[in-house]
Write an enzyme that holds these catalytic residues in place. Structure first.
Site, PDB file in Angstrom:
ATOM      1  CD  GLU A   1      -2.683  -1.180   2.592  1.00 61.69           C
ATOM      2  OE1 GLU A   1      -3.883  -1.433   2.535  1.00 61.69           O
ATOM      3  OE2 GLU A   1      -2.086  -0.975   3.669  1.00 61.69           O
TER       4      GLU A   1
HETATM    5  C1  TNX Z   1      -4.294  -3.939   5.027  1.00 61.94           C
HETATM    6  S1  TNX Z   1      -2.635  -6.247   4.531  1.00 61.94           S
HETATM    7  C2  TNX Z   1      -2.988  -3.689   5.418  1.00 61.94           C
HETATM    8  C3  TNX Z   1      -2.726  -3.304   6.816  1.00 61.94           C
HETATM    9  C4  TNX Z   1      -3.993  -3.100   7.583  1.00 61.94           C
HETATM   10  C5  TNX Z   1      -4.971  -4.217   7.271  1.00 61.94           C
HETATM   11  C6  TNX Z   1      -6.226  -4.162   8.071  1.00 61.94           C
HETATM   12  C7  TNX Z   1      -1.605  -5.235   4.281  1.00 61.94           C
HETATM   13  C8  TNX Z   1      -0.409  -5.728   3.654  1.00 61.94           C
HETATM   14  N1  TNX Z   1      -1.886  -3.969   4.641  1.00 61.94           N
HETATM   15  O1  TNX Z   1      -1.932  -2.154   6.843  1.00 61.94           O
HETATM   16  O2  TNX Z   1      -3.681  -3.112   8.931  1.00 61.94           O
HETATM   17  O3  TNX Z   1      -5.293  -4.131   5.901  1.00 61.94           O
HETATM   18  O4  TNX Z   1      -7.014  -5.294   7.867  1.00 61.94           O
END
Ligand code: TNX
Length: 525
Positions: free
Chosen positions: A338
């Protein structure tokens, strides 16, 4: 008249007997069919011989030879058995095969069972656990705990009898990596919580604990060359609480505790996004040279390291050099997810360079599947969480995959609409859903040989203490552990849910605050 009286008497007697039978505490049940035991993860093969072995005050624990490592394992077993039985087991090194008691040995097993495989042969006189490595013995001990009455997990002395059905168990894992991720950055959890967590996951033969050590909301590991990371970056958490961090000494203590349970720690420093805590601690990590404010909300995707500045790479090398020195396991996790505020043309060379830094520090990269847009090193591992295209791109480059599909393995997802903790952006995940999936058929094009293993992930935006951790992790984690250990053809929800139901009293004995799903016919005792 006389007849009815006799009948009444007989009925009353029968009722009394039934009541008494019912009152035998289930914690002390007597079994004689080993194949009916409710072991999780389900072993590869169990045969039963119909008798039982009994643990007594006089039972000795023997280990083969004088190895310090085996002594520790023997001691670990003795310590697990002591509180409930009240027996003070000695751990005795021996060269000869003993005639009775418990015997832990590294000879006589089939090497094809791998380093985590074990064989347990139980006769009326002896319980013999053999494996090709100490790790296998440790996994086998978890099976021994699970075939003793559930009361063995209680902290105070119980009546017994401590019987184990006789027979043979041969067992080894389907996948070599079976992990859990705990996010200690959104909320911080101290050393005692982490140790309890390690104890609980080791019961289900998990062999990797991935710690999310940095994120926008907190930096949780002391880095001596950049001290402000922990001091300032670790000073808060989601909701504005006081946060915290592990000193290197505390962290090493966790690593050692895990190592004694044959669990590797996989430390994650997430980058180039999810980095606000670092960006708040050192102004020079920002392209505009201005330190950010600490952040205690739950948004994602707003922060990025300055990928075009040499300071950033010097910083990353310092962090990974210190972390590698604290890490006996093979992996450093670089996050990579992300990074919505990093331009793609900056992200790709950044990930390439960070892979080189990790390699230069003698470790292997794991990154979230997002990293597969860059050129992966041959031994880099991609952790699949949501994007199937990314997972396929990683495999196309020859990388291995850790399967953590958010719809199945995200332990922060709510069980259903009534769950108060957690999120539901990926799915509601009931206990059956967390169990019913096959890593090797989940994504078309990704086969078993491409997969290193599975990992459940507990993100902690909404999770603030150990009870809440336990509620989200149990009982879904035992299911994920079985997905990783037991071959898919041997798995079936309708059979598994009965074993899980019986495990309920073990979870209770371990004082785990688990979610009592209505889908599981918990034994009501
Ligand atoms: C996505 S999964 C994220 C996390 C969040 C999570 C909450 C991922 C690699 N990144 O930063 O905590 O969703 O469910």
């Amino acid at each position: 008249m006389l007849h009815t009286k006799k009948l009444n008497f007989a009925v009353t007697a029968l009722i009394i007997i039934l009541i008494q039978v019912n009152q035998i505490p289930s914690f002390a049940k007597t079994v004689s069919d080993l194949s009916k035991e409710s072991i999780i993860p389900k072993p590869v093969s169990i045969t039963s011989t119909g008798g039982y072995f009994k643990l007594k005050a006089s039972t000795e624990i023997y280990i083969q030879g004088e190895s310090e490592e085996l002594k520790l394992i023997g001691r670990y077993l003795a310590d697990r058995l002591k509180p409930a039985t009240g027996f003070n087991f000695d751990v005795k090194p021996t060269v000869k095969v003993p005639k009775s008691g418990i015997f832990l040995t590294l000879t006589g097993t089939d090497l094809k069972q791998g380093k985590e495989g074990y064989e347990l042969i139980i006769t009326k006189k002896m319980l013999k656990l053999s494996a090709s490595s100490p790790e296998g013995l440790f996994r086998g001990i978890q099976t021994i705990r699970q075939i003793l009455p559930a009361g063995i997990e209680l902290k105070t002395k119980q009546e017994g009898p401590w019987q184990i059905a006789t027979g043979t168990i041969t067992d080894f894992p389907d996948y070599s990596y079976r992990g859990v991720m705990l996010d200690v950055s959104r909320h911080f959890f101290g050393v005692a919580d982490i140790k309890r967590f390690i104890d609980l996951i080791s019961y289900y033969k998990i062999n990797a604990l991935h710690l999310g050590l940095s994120n926008d909301q907190g930096w949780r590991i002391e880095i001596k060359s950049w001290p402000n990371l922990a001091i300032h970056g670790g000073s808060t958490q989601v909701g504005g609480g006081k946060g915290g961090y592990y000193t290197q000494e505390q962290y090493s203590d966790i690593v050692k505790y895990a190592q004694e349970r044959y669990i590797i720690i996989v430390p994650e420093i997430d980058m180039p996004g999810h980095t606000n805590a670092a960006l708040a601690s050192y102004a020079e990590l920002n392209c505009d040279g201005k330190a950010r404010e600490l952040y205690t909300g739950t948004r994602v995707g707003f922060s990025t390291f300055c990928t075009t500045s040499e300071v950033t790479y010097r910083f990353i090398n310092d962090v990974f050099r210190e972390l590698a020195a604290l890490t006996p396991g093979p992996y450093l996790h670089i996050g990579g997810d992300e990074s919505n505020s990093t331009k793609k043309e900056d992200y790709i060379p950044f990930i390439n360079r960070v892979q080189d830094i990790v390699a230069a520090n003698g470790k292997q990269v794991i990154g979230w599947d997002d990293i597969s847009v860059s050129a992966l090193k041959p031994n880099s591992v991609a952790q699949h969480w949501s994007n199937v295209k990314n997972a396929n791109a990683a495999v196309a480059q020859g990388a291995k995959i850790i399967m953590s599909p958010a719809k199945k393995a995200y332990l922060d997802m709510q069980y259903d609409k009534t769950t108060k903790l957690g999120l539901h952006w990926a799915a509601y995940i009931e206990v059956d859903s967390a169990y019913m999936w096959n890593p090797a058929t989940l994504i078309p094009g990704i086969k078993k040989e491409n997969i290193l293993g599975v990992e459940g992930a507990l993100w902690t935006e909404t999770i603030t203490n150990m009870d809440e951790i336990e509620y989200m992790v149990f009982p879904r984690l035992p299911g994920i552990a079985e997905v990783g250990w037991t071959p898919s053809p041997a798995r079936n929800w309708n059979e598994y849910k009965l074993r899980l139901a019986k495990q309920g009293e073990r979870l209770k004995a371990m004082e785990i605050d688990y979610y009592q799903s209505k889908l599981v016919p918990w034994n009501k005792n």
